[in-house]
Design a protein around this motif. Structure first.
Motif, PDB file in Angstrom:
ATOM      1  N   GLU A  14       1.244   6.533   6.886  1.00 44.35           N
ATOM      2  CA  GLU A  14       0.608   7.425   5.815  1.00 44.35           C
ATOM      3  C   GLU A  14      -0.068   8.513   6.331  1.00 44.35           C
ATOM      4  O   GLU A  14      -1.109   8.705   6.670  1.00 44.35           O
ATOM      5  CB  GLU A  14      -0.495   6.652   5.013  1.00 44.35           C
ATOM      6  CG  GLU A  14      -1.608   5.945   6.115  1.00 44.35           C
ATOM      7  CD  GLU A  14      -2.710   5.031   5.099  1.00 44.35           C
ATOM      8  OE1 GLU A  14      -2.883   5.878   4.158  1.00 44.35           O
ATOM      9  OE2 GLU A  14      -2.805   3.914   5.265  1.00 44.35           O
TER      10      GLU A  14
ATOM     11  N   HIS B  37      -1.631   1.562   9.231  1.00 40.59           N
ATOM     12  CA  HIS B  37      -2.322   0.127   9.486  1.00 40.59           C
ATOM     13  C   HIS B  37      -0.954  -1.001   9.538  1.00 40.59           C
ATOM     14  O   HIS B  37      -0.306  -0.792   8.342  1.00 40.59           O
ATOM     15  CB  HIS B  37      -3.280  -0.244   8.765  1.00 40.59           C
ATOM     16  CG  HIS B  37      -3.264   0.216   7.338  1.00 40.59           C
ATOM     17  ND1 HIS B  37      -2.806  -0.823   6.609  1.00 40.59           N
ATOM     18  CD2 HIS B  37      -3.405   1.398   6.729  1.00 40.59           C
ATOM     19  CE1 HIS B  37      -2.911  -0.498   5.274  1.00 40.59           C
ATOM     20  NE2 HIS B  37      -3.142   0.909   5.365  1.00 40.59           N
TER      21      HIS B  37
ATOM     22  N   ASP C 268       0.792  -1.229  -0.136  1.00 39.23           N
ATOM     23  CA  ASP C 268       0.108  -0.268   0.109  1.00 39.23           C
ATOM     24  C   ASP C 268       1.087   1.103   0.106  1.00 39.23           C
ATOM     25  O   ASP C 268       1.957   1.295   0.717  1.00 39.23           O
ATOM     26  CB  ASP C 268      -0.949   0.102   1.256  1.00 39.23           C
ATOM     27  CG  ASP C 268      -1.901   0.797   1.314  1.00 39.23           C
ATOM     28  OD1 ASP C 268      -2.072   1.735   0.356  1.00 39.23           O
ATOM     29  OD2 ASP C 268      -2.690   0.941   2.572  1.00 39.23           O
TER      30      ASP C 268
HETATM   31 MG    MG Z   1      -2.929   2.378   3.752  1.00 42.40          MG
END
Ligand code: MG
Ligand code: MG
Length: 256
Positions: free
Chosen positions: A201, A168, A105
């Motif tokens: 993030e 996460h 991600d």
């Molecule tokens: Mg993410």
């Protein structure tokens, strides 16, 4: 339950992250005035599928697209569509890849054409805060050390750091435990251990930290309509230095 990854699993995430980094490079090469966000989404999906992966976001809780594309005051989770890039926009592109059972991600925020200096600085400082957070993602530190490093840097510039959305854990699932807040107290929270793979993030607003959700049930934008930036890497916690598994290398090459 927190899943710590073996070196074999980290290798698989690294492979997923490589396709993701290259897909971001493809998108970066298309960022210019006149392009629609739908075209970016289509290209990213093709690239990911051509390289044996699946776009992690498509179908995730019924999200209908491969990319989250979030212009200007949209913080995250924007839908690709008819929005045509124009000079002065900033545009956040968030993507995930599932390859060989493992997700990665990553996100990057682009200026389009001529963007005012204040907003360019928001992008630079948000990216910097990501790396400051990553520096703290080493075994023995606490989760609060990561969040503090991000928050402290961006609040010093007068920006607002979003609270409602967080980073996460990542692996076989796109979103795993633990949460990785972009704010926190030094020395507090989960003790970080080797093998913990995290998506870090920061989502940082030029104005106030407050966000609202649009009626589509996904799009998150700033309450004051000021611009917001988002940068993300997938990293693995290690003994002395976190290892970054995703990369902005292909993006930066395409932007040269
Ligand atoms: Mg993410
Ligand atoms: Mg993301």
């Amino acid at each position: 339950m927190i899943v710590y990854k073996t070196e074999e699993e980290i290798e698989l995430i690294r492979a997923s992250a490589k396709v993701l980094a290259q897909a971001h490079g493809e998108v970066a090469g298309m960022i210019r005035e006149g392009v629609t966000t739908r075209e970016l989404d289509k290209r990213a999906e093709e690239f990911i599928r051509d390289h044996g992966g699946q776009p992690s976001f498509k179908g995730y809780n019924d999200f209908p697209y491969s990319l989250c594309i979030s212009p200007n005051s949209v913080v995250v989770h924007g839908f690709p569509g008819d929005h045509t890039l124009k000079s002065g926009d900033i545009i956040s592109v968030d993507a995930g890849v599932l390859l060989n059972g493992y997700h990665s991600d990553s996100a990057y925020t682009y200026p389009v054409g001529e963007v005012n200096l204040e907003v360019l600085q928001l992008l630079e400082e948000t990216k910097k805060s990501l790396y400051l957070g990553i520096e703290k993602a080493v075994a023995g530190n606490r989760m609060g050390d990561v969040g503090y490093a991000i928050q402290n840097h961006v609040e010093k510039q007068g920006y607002g750091v979003v609270r409602e959305l967080v980073g996460h854990g990542i692996g076989k699932k796109l979103h795993e435990r633990p949460e990785v807040p972009n704010y926190g107290k030094r020395g507090s929270g989960l003790k970080l251990q080797t093998g913990l793979v995290l998506a870090i993030e920061p989502m940082v607003n030029l104005g106030k930290k407050d966000v609202v959700q649009e009626k589509d049930g996904w799009t998150i934008r700033t309450k004051d309509y000021k611009p917001s930036a988002h940068f993300e890497h997938t990293v693995v916690v290690r003994k002395d230095k976190a290892e970054i598994l995703t990369s902005f290398e292909y993006i930066e090459k395409a932007l040269q």
